[in-house]
Motif scaffolding. Structure first.
Motif, mmCIF file in Angstrom:
data_model
loop_
_atom_site.group_PDB
_atom_site.id
_atom_site.type_symbol
_atom_site.label_atom_id
_atom_site.label_comp_id
_atom_site.label_asym_id
_atom_site.label_seq_id
_atom_site.Cartn_x
_atom_site.Cartn_y
_atom_site.Cartn_z
ATOM 1 N N TYR A 174 9.936 13.867 43.100
ATOM 2 C CA TYR A 174 9.916 12.424 43.346
ATOM 3 C C TYR A 174 10.642 12.132 44.656
ATOM 4 N N THR A 202 7.545 6.908 46.419
ATOM 5 C CA THR A 202 7.666 5.459 46.583
ATOM 6 C C THR A 202 8.096 5.206 48.021
ATOM 7 N N LEU A 239 10.882 3.466 38.038
ATOM 8 C CA LEU A 239 9.963 4.491 37.543
ATOM 9 C C LEU A 239 10.460 5.117 36.242
ATOM 10 N N VAL A 244 7.404 7.057 33.908
ATOM 11 C CA VAL A 244 6.585 7.889 34.798
ATOM 12 C C VAL A 244 6.945 9.367 34.693
#
Length: 419
Positions: A174, A202, A239, A244
């Protein structure tokens, strides 16, 4: 150039006298027994005078010289005792102005007198930057001793070029990215070390060229445009709340950390980012860490060893005092208690984690909109409070915290040091 000297400087107040060659720009004094104690003194600016408060004896002093001709023999220094009254008067005068009261160690003041306001501001920043580097073991001497050349040159032509195997665990990288200029370096290290792992990004930047580059390099990557709130923490919490990461056995949280001063990246910011990436991803570390999570079900969170605060045998108060309010608020929202004296956290908030280890955080019901829009605040924010609590949530859930060093130091698996 660096030398270690056996000295004995008793607790007290001193004026630091320094004489150097004309090509030397700065001299650093460092306590080799305590990385919290060091300072960087500008010797190129004329008219400067330094005074220091020493609370604990200094026995082994490391001296580092900076300049075009780093010749140790051309530096002479002395600690001239002064009275407490003299020091207090100097400090009262220094307190009238910004940046003139600096630090040597916890509760130990360094006074910088003379020079213009702009000169002293630059000197104060350099001292803070150097203190961070020494505390985290990322100063130039440590970089050389550990053969961490990537800390200054990056990864594209270094360790990220080595191939990495695939992990048989369900893993995800991530990445939160706000500063797109860090993307090429991160892309290089991901390409070489995360084969078979999902990638979720993101970003606060609506840039079609960036999106295209991501999907060209990582066709299956998921890219999410998100508001600039809470820096890398706000999007991460959002998230987590959306679930997620629940499908994964282990997730690596990284971000495009960039610390700027006068439009230029700081040495400490650059080295912290690269050290974190080296510990967590480079040279096959990603695959090895994913395997560690599979083989060690009690491990909840793993991060860069040198960035785990507080240092061993040091109290945590000075690292959390400005964030206690937001920390207590988060713990109250989660309905849990945790002794602040037992807080540990990874500076920079880059780490691998087991999603179950952070389940308690979801009890807070915090979302991205609970974070303030980015305003440049450096302390007393929700994101700074949360930064200090991720390890606590994992420990409350019964998991262990571990630190590790860059994979390139070891022949095989990167060993965990449990905390």
């Amino acid at each position: 150039m660096q030398r270690v000297m056996n000295v004995l400087i008793e607790p007290g107040f001193y004026k630091i006298l320094i004489q150097t060659g004309k090509n030397i720009t700065a001299v650093a004094f460092m306590d080799i027994e305590n990385r919290n104690r060091c300072c960087l003194l500008d010797v190129a600016t004329s008219g400067l005078h330094y005074y220091i408060q020493v609370k604990k004896p200094l026995k082994n002093l490391s001296i580092q010289v900076f300049g075009d001709e780093q010749k140790f023999d051309s530096v002479e220094f002395d600690f001239l005792p002064v009275s407490q009254t003299c020091f207090r008067l100097k400090m009262s005068f220094a307190g009238i102005f910004r940046n003139r009261i600096q630090s040597f160690g916890p509760g130990e003041k360094l006074l910088c007198l003379g020079g213009s306001s702009d000169e002293v501001a630059a000197i104060a920043f350099s001292n803070v930057d150097h203190r961070h580097l020494y505390l985290y073991g990322l100063d130039s001497e440590s970089i050389t001793e550990n053969n961490w050349g990537w800390a200054d040159v990056g990864f594209e032509a270094d360790i990220s070029q080595r191939s990495a195997g695939k992990s048989d665990t369900r893993t995800c990288i991530y990445l939160h990215i706000h500063y797109l200029q860090t993307w090429p370096e991160i892309r290089a290290i991901l390409s070489a070390n995360t084969s078979g792992m999902d990638l979720i990004i993101t970003t606060t930047v609506n840039d079609e060229d960036f999106y295209a580059d991501v999907h060209e390099s990582f066709p299956n990557a998921r890219v999410i445009l998100i508001e600039n709130r809470g820096r890398d923490i706000g999007p991460f919490v959002e998230l987590l709340k959306q679930g997620v990461f629940k499908q994964y056995d282990a997730v690596c949280k990284i971000h495009g950390k960039l610390s700027l001063k006068d439009g230029r990246e700081t040495v400490s910011g650059q080295r912290i980012r690269r050290y974190s990436l080296a510990c967590l991803l480079a040279d096959g570390a990603a695959t090895n860490i994913a395997t560690m999570f599979k083989d060690n079900p009690d491990i909840g969170l793993v991060g860069p060893q040198n960035l785990l605060l507080p240092p061993k045998n040091e109290p945590v108060e000075r690292y959390i005092k400005h964030e206690l309010g937001s920390m207590k608020r988060v713990l109250t929202l989660a309905g849990v208690k945790f002794d602040p004296q037992n807080i540990q956290f990874f500076v920079g908030t880059m780490f691998w984690f087991r999603p179950d280890a952070l389940d308690l955080l979801n009890r807070t019901n915090l979302r991205i909109m609970d974070f303030d829009a980015e305003n440049g605040a450096k302390r007393n924010t929700l994101q700074h409070g949360l930064e200090r609590l991720f390890c606590a949530f994992a420990q409350i859930a019964g998991y262990k915290i571990a630190g590790l060093q860059p994979q390139a130091q070891h022949d095989e698996t990167n060993p965990l040091e449990e905390k």
